[in-house]
Design a protein around this motif. Structure first.
Motif, PDB file in Angstrom:
ATOM      1  N   THR A  51     -26.245 -23.682 -19.189  1.00 43.48           N
ATOM      2  CA  THR A  51     -24.988 -23.478 -19.922  1.00 43.48           C
ATOM      3  C   THR A  51     -24.952 -24.213 -21.265  1.00 43.48           C
ATOM      4  N   PHE A  52     -25.927 -25.078 -21.553  1.00 46.18           N
ATOM      5  CA  PHE A  52     -25.959 -25.668 -22.891  1.00 46.18           C
ATOM      6  C   PHE A  52     -26.548 -24.625 -23.838  1.00 46.18           C
ATOM      7  N   SER A  53     -25.858 -24.351 -24.914  1.00 46.64           N
ATOM      8  CA  SER A  53     -26.249 -23.298 -25.855  1.00 46.64           C
ATOM      9  C   SER A  53     -27.649 -23.519 -26.427  1.00 46.64           C
ATOM     10  N   ARG A  54     -28.488 -22.469 -26.352  1.00 47.66           N
ATOM     11  CA  ARG A  54     -29.807 -22.580 -26.948  1.00 47.66           C
ATOM     12  C   ARG A  54     -29.711 -22.698 -28.466  1.00 47.66           C
ATOM     13  N   THR A  55     -28.714 -22.020 -29.038  1.00 48.81           N
ATOM     14  CA  THR A  55     -28.509 -22.102 -30.489  1.00 48.81           C
ATOM     15  C   THR A  55     -28.201 -23.536 -30.908  1.00 48.81           C
ATOM     16  N   LYS A  56     -27.348 -24.197 -30.134  1.00 47.32           N
ATOM     17  CA  LYS A  56     -26.997 -25.588 -30.427  1.00 47.32           C
ATOM     18  C   LYS A  56     -28.202 -26.503 -30.224  1.00 47.32           C
ATOM     19  N   ALA A  57     -28.979 -26.231 -29.201  1.00 49.19           N
ATOM     20  CA  ALA A  57     -30.178 -27.031 -28.941  1.00 49.19           C
ATOM     21  C   ALA A  57     -31.191 -26.867 -30.071  1.00 49.19           C
ATOM     22  N   GLU A  58     -31.335 -25.653 -30.575  1.00 48.22           N
ATOM     23  CA  GLU A  58     -32.253 -25.399 -31.678  1.00 48.22           C
ATOM     24  C   GLU A  58     -31.774 -26.110 -32.946  1.00 48.22           C
ATOM     25  N   TYR A  59     -30.473 -26.130 -33.147  1.00 51.35           N
ATOM     26  CA  TYR A  59     -29.907 -26.854 -34.285  1.00 51.35           C
ATOM     27  C   TYR A  59     -30.278 -28.339 -34.216  1.00 51.35           C
ATOM     28  N   LEU A  60     -30.144 -28.930 -33.035  1.00 56.39           N
ATOM     29  CA  LEU A  60     -30.491 -30.336 -32.862  1.00 56.39           C
ATOM     30  C   LEU A  60     -31.991 -30.562 -33.072  1.00 56.39           C
ATOM     31  N   ARG A  61     -32.800 -29.621 -32.614  1.00 53.93           N
ATOM     32  CA  ARG A  61     -34.256 -29.743 -32.814  1.00 53.93           C
ATOM     33  C   ARG A  61     -34.590 -29.781 -34.304  1.00 53.93           C
ATOM     34  N   VAL A  62     -33.976 -28.887 -35.064  1.00 59.08           N
ATOM     35  CA  VAL A  62     -34.233 -28.817 -36.501  1.00 59.08           C
ATOM     36  C   VAL A  62     -33.804 -30.115 -37.189  1.00 59.08           C
ATOM     37  N   GLU A  63     -32.643 -30.643 -36.816  1.00 62.03           N
ATOM     38  CA  GLU A  63     -32.163 -31.889 -37.413  1.00 62.03           C
ATOM     39  C   GLU A  63     -33.080 -33.063 -37.065  1.00 62.03           C
ATOM     40  N   LEU A  64     -33.558 -33.088 -35.838  1.00 63.48           N
ATOM     41  CA  LEU A  64     -34.452 -34.167 -35.418  1.00 63.48           C
ATOM     42  C   LEU A  64     -35.804 -34.054 -36.104  1.00 63.48           C
ATOM     43  N   GLN A  65     -36.259 -32.820 -36.324  1.00 62.31           N
ATOM     44  CA  GLN A  65     -37.543 -32.595 -36.986  1.00 62.31           C
ATOM     45  C   GLN A  65     -37.556 -33.168 -38.403  1.00 62.31           C
ATOM     46  N   LYS A  66     -36.396 -33.347 -38.997  1.00 60.45           N
ATOM     47  CA  LYS A  66     -36.308 -33.892 -40.352  1.00 60.45           C
ATOM     48  C   LYS A  66     -36.714 -35.366 -40.401  1.00 60.45           C
ATOM     49  N   VAL A  67     -36.614 -36.052 -39.263  1.00 63.09           N
ATOM     50  CA  VAL A  67     -36.907 -37.492 -39.258  1.00 63.09           C
ATOM     51  C   VAL A  67     -37.973 -37.886 -38.235  1.00 63.09           C
ATOM     52  N   TYR A  68     -38.531 -36.883 -37.545  1.00 60.68           N
ATOM     53  CA  TYR A  68     -39.590 -37.170 -36.576  1.00 60.68           C
ATOM     54  C   TYR A  68     -40.600 -36.021 -36.617  1.00 60.68           C
ATOM     55  N   PRO A  69     -41.895 -36.334 -36.661  1.00 58.29           N
ATOM     56  CA  PRO A  69     -42.907 -35.300 -36.934  1.00 58.29           C
ATOM     57  C   PRO A  69     -43.225 -34.325 -35.808  1.00 58.29           C
ATOM     58  N   SER A  70     -42.895 -34.663 -34.570  1.00 59.33           N
ATOM     59  CA  SER A  70     -43.296 -33.789 -33.462  1.00 59.33           C
ATOM     60  C   SER A  70     -42.146 -33.590 -32.481  1.00 59.33           C
ATOM     61  N   VAL A  71     -41.497 -32.437 -32.590  1.00 58.57           N
ATOM     62  CA  VAL A  71     -40.336 -32.136 -31.743  1.00 58.57           C
ATOM     63  C   VAL A  71     -40.477 -30.723 -31.195  1.00 58.57           C
ATOM     64  N   ALA A  72     -40.238 -30.558 -29.897  1.00 59.33           N
ATOM     65  CA  ALA A  72     -40.331 -29.229 -29.284  1.00 59.33           C
ATOM     66  C   ALA A  72     -39.121 -28.989 -28.382  1.00 59.33           C
ATOM     67  N   LEU A  73     -38.604 -27.778 -28.405  1.00 62.59           N
ATOM     68  CA  LEU A  73     -37.516 -27.367 -27.527  1.00 62.59           C
ATOM     69  C   LEU A  73     -38.079 -26.455 -26.457  1.00 62.59           C
ATOM     70  N   GLN A  74     -37.844 -26.807 -25.202  1.00 58.10           N
ATOM     71  CA  GLN A  74     -38.324 -25.978 -24.098  1.00 58.10           C
ATOM     72  C   GLN A  74     -37.565 -24.654 -24.065  1.00 58.10           C
ATOM     73  N   ASP A  75     -38.281 -23.568 -23.857  1.00 60.50           N
ATOM     74  CA  ASP A  75     -37.682 -22.232 -23.922  1.00 60.50           C
ATOM     75  C   ASP A  75     -36.599 -22.020 -22.871  1.00 60.50           C
ATOM     76  N   SER A  76     -36.892 -22.380 -21.641  1.00 55.92           N
ATOM     77  CA  SER A  76     -35.951 -22.120 -20.550  1.00 55.92           C
ATOM     78  C   SER A  76     -35.079 -23.338 -20.271  1.00 55.92           C
ATOM     79  N   SER A  77     -33.853 -23.081 -19.825  1.00 56.51           N
ATOM     80  CA  SER A  77     -32.970 -24.178 -19.442  1.00 56.51           C
ATOM     81  C   SER A  77     -33.375 -24.691 -18.062  1.00 56.51           C
ATOM     82  N   ILE A  78     -32.914 -25.886 -17.715  1.00 59.66           N
ATOM     83  CA  ILE A  78     -33.192 -26.438 -16.394  1.00 59.66           C
ATOM     84  C   ILE A  78     -31.885 -26.573 -15.609  1.00 59.66           C
ATOM     85  N   GLU A  79     -32.011 -26.546 -14.315  1.00 55.99           N
ATOM     86  CA  GLU A  79     -30.829 -26.570 -13.443  1.00 55.99           C
ATOM     87  C   GLU A  79     -30.167 -27.936 -13.465  1.00 55.99           C
ATOM     88  N   LEU A  80     -28.849 -27.945 -13.517  1.00 52.12           N
ATOM     89  CA  LEU A  80     -28.077 -29.186 -13.469  1.00 52.12           C
ATOM     90  C   LEU A  80     -27.946 -29.602 -12.003  1.00 52.12           C
TER      91      LEU A  80
END
Length: 213
Positions: A51-80
């Motif tokens: 239920t956490f938005s993939r779009t929002k997660a991708e936004y956070l990945r992009v912002e983090l990539q600006k200050v850290y050289p290696s960032v990856a977002l897992q494609d599938s969500s995990i169960e809470l």
């Protein structure tokens, strides 16, 4: 050959030998430069709970990539995990989520994202609502996109929250600088007053592979 000429030849030989020895000493006295060994950078892997938005997660990945050289977002969500759900207050144990996220931690830093309220026991309450949690230096963190009240974080505050918790994950304690991302929230929200990491925290993280300016 005159005696004067012989003396001159001897003196020239001595000077020549002395210069050769001096050159040899200078050659041997040169200090070798240390070999620069590149520091191994641990990648940050982002896991979003269902239920956490993939779009929002991708936004956070992009912002983090600006200050850290290696960032990856897992494609599938995990169960809470429902085993960490505390129904009377409609929230999940932050420490419990950290334990589960730690299984993904081998040779990487793990960040978990949820849009559910999380809690951690403290002197005020055994189920005290928190924004995020990360043991110092543990290389694992989890953050929530909403306040304990249910109000959503703005995008700007969510990025600052992410950087704050990852700062802990990489080894930073709370900072006394009121304008630093690492300042203690003290049961409130100070993100509107924190424009960046302070110099000390920035230098510490850059030694861990960050690229903060």
């Amino acid at each position: 050959m005159s005696r004067f000429a012989i003396i001159c030849i001897v003196l020239l030989c001595l000077i020549s030998c002395n210069n050769e020895n001096t050159g040899e000493k200078e050659k041997n006295s040169k200090v070798e430069r240390p070999i620069q060994v590149s520091k191994s950078i641990l990648p940050i892997h982002i896991y979003r709970y269902e239920t956490f938005s993939r779009t929002k997660a991708e936004y956070l990945r992009v912002e983090l990539q600006k200050v850290y050289p290696s960032v990856a977002l897992q494609d599938s969500s995990i169960e809470l995990p429902q085993k960490y759900y505390f129904k009377p207050r409609n929230r999940y144990s932050g420490n419990g989520l950290l334990r589960d996220l730690s299984v993904y931690k081998k040779n990487k830093v793990v960040l978990g994202l949820t849009n559910q309220v999380i809690y951690q026991a403290n002197k005020l309450s055994p189920t005290y609502g928190i924004f995020g949690v990360s043991p110092v230096g543990a290389h694992v963190a989890v953050i929530s996109s909403i306040y304990p009240s249910g109000k959503k974080h703005t995008d700007e505050h969510l990025v600052k929250l992410m950087l704050h918790e990852l700062g802990h994950a990489f080894g930073l304690n709370h900072c006394k600088d009121e304008h630093c991302y690492m300042v203690d929230a003290e049961h409130g929200n100070k993100f509107s007053k924190t424009p960046s990491f302070c110099k000390r925290c920035r230098e510490f993280l850059n030694k861990q592979g960050w690229t903060l300016k």
